[in-house]
Design an enzyme around this catalytic site. Structure first.
Site, mmCIF file in Angstrom:
data_model
loop_
_atom_site.group_PDB
_atom_site.id
_atom_site.type_symbol
_atom_site.label_atom_id
_atom_site.label_comp_id
_atom_site.label_asym_id
_atom_site.label_seq_id
_atom_site.Cartn_x
_atom_site.Cartn_y
_atom_site.Cartn_z
ATOM 1 N N CYS A 139 0.751 -1.273 0.059
ATOM 2 C CA CYS A 139 -0.060 -0.230 -0.103
ATOM 3 C C CYS A 139 0.925 1.262 -0.051
ATOM 4 C CB CYS A 139 -1.020 0.020 1.156
ATOM 5 S SG CYS A 139 -2.351 1.048 1.127
ATOM 6 N N HIS A 193 -3.984 -5.448 1.310
ATOM 7 C CA HIS A 193 -3.067 -5.756 2.641
ATOM 8 C C HIS A 193 -3.013 -7.468 2.908
ATOM 9 C CE1 HIS A 193 -2.268 -1.665 3.948
ATOM 10 N NE2 HIS A 193 -3.433 -1.477 3.165
ATOM 11 N N GLU A 220 -1.324 -8.917 4.822
ATOM 12 C CA GLU A 220 -0.831 -9.106 6.294
ATOM 13 C C GLU A 220 -2.001 -9.001 7.250
ATOM 14 O OE1 GLU A 220 -0.439 -6.175 4.617
ATOM 15 O OE2 GLU A 220 -0.819 -4.393 5.800
HETATM 16 N N1 GLN Z 1 -3.481 2.003 3.720
HETATM 17 C C1 GLN Z 1 -2.581 2.774 3.048
HETATM 18 O O1 GLN Z 1 -1.258 2.542 3.110
HETATM 19 C C2 GLN Z 1 -3.062 4.019 2.458
HETATM 20 C C3 GLN Z 1 -2.080 4.464 1.425
HETATM 21 C C4 GLN Z 1 -2.373 6.034 0.964
HETATM 22 N N2 GLN Z 1 -2.029 6.905 1.947
HETATM 23 C C5 GLN Z 1 -3.621 6.207 -0.060
HETATM 24 O O2 GLN Z 1 -4.595 6.498 0.654
HETATM 25 O O3 GLN Z 1 -3.606 5.724 -0.879
#
Ligand code: GLN
Length: 229
Positions: free
Chosen positions: A86, A203, A205
């Site tokens: 992410c 994600h 994880e």
């Molecule tokens: N969950 C995250 O890592 C968010 C990634 C980033 N801040 C976004 O909104 O795209």
């Protein structure tokens, strides 16, 4: 496997990542700070999700210039493995350690929902826990996940086998309604040319225990541990 997790101001997924790594490896990951200029002896560096520097300028843009990123770049150049999830993926594209860029989601909305990912190749440490074509569920939570690159670059990535994961339906079929952020060619994750660096938006994880609602993300961590055994 000795893993290190880089924490930037605004990172918020480092504990989820630590749980997944600890469960798979049986060892405690090292927590690393963005101002560090050297890394301890590691097999894997992970850049976790979050909102580094409040997503100011562009998601990941400021973190890509943090002092630790020179050490992470050297680590990868010397043969180390780097995973970005992410915001970590965004940082790796901003640092040009991975190709392409992550723009605002196609519908301009922050998306917090489950999606399905299709595994595009299974001969890397990041994906060896699956078989090519396997589909797994993963939560996504981002505003800037719309993967883009030029048509030539996309052709090159596909030709060189640098696409790691695609957004798909549960049956593995590609469809616009299974690609919620509008990513080019439904790309959810990519590898560097030498496949030592991997980034993905969803994600894994957060699905490593039945108590979390499933174990779909476990093969990522088990595969990495297996690679460094
Ligand atoms: N969950 C995250 O890592 C968010 C990634 C980033 N801040 C976004 O909104 O795209």
């Amino acid at each position: 496997m000795k893993a290190g997790i880089v924490v930037f101001p605004g990172t918020n997924r480092e504990r989820d990542m630590a749980i997944a790594l600890r469960r798979a490896a049986g060892t405690e990951p090292a927590m690393l700070w963005h101002r560090d200029t050297e890394l301890p002896a590691l097999d894997l560096v992970v850049l976790p999700g979050g909102f580094s520097h409040g997503d100011y300028l562009r998601s990941g843009a400021m973190a890509a210039h943090a002092p630790i990123m020179s050490a992470v770049r050297d680590f990868a150049a010397r043969g180390g493995y780097v995973l970005g999830v992410c915001n970590g993926f965004q940082i790796l594209t901003e640092a040009e350690m991975l190709p392409g860029a992550l723009l605002r989601n196609a519908g301009m909305r922050f998306l917090s929902q489950d999606c399905h990912l299709r595994v595009e190749r299974d001969d890397t440490p990041f994906t060896r826990g699956w078989r090519e074509g396997d589909v797994f569920r993963a939560p996504m939570a981002h505003g800037d996940g719309n993967y883009v690159a030029s048509e030539e670059e996309l052709d090159r990535l596909e030709g060189e086998g640098q696409v790691a994961f695609r957004y798909s339906r549960a049956d593995g079929g590609l469809a616009d309604d299974a690609n919620p952020n509008g990513s080019a060619r439904a790309i959810a994750g990519v590898f560097s040319a030498d496949r030592r660096v991997c980034g993905l938006m969803p994600h894994p994880e957060d699905l490593v225990d039945p108590l979390m609602g499933g174990e779909d993300g476990k093969p990522l961590f088990d595969g990495l541990v297996e690679s460094f055994r």
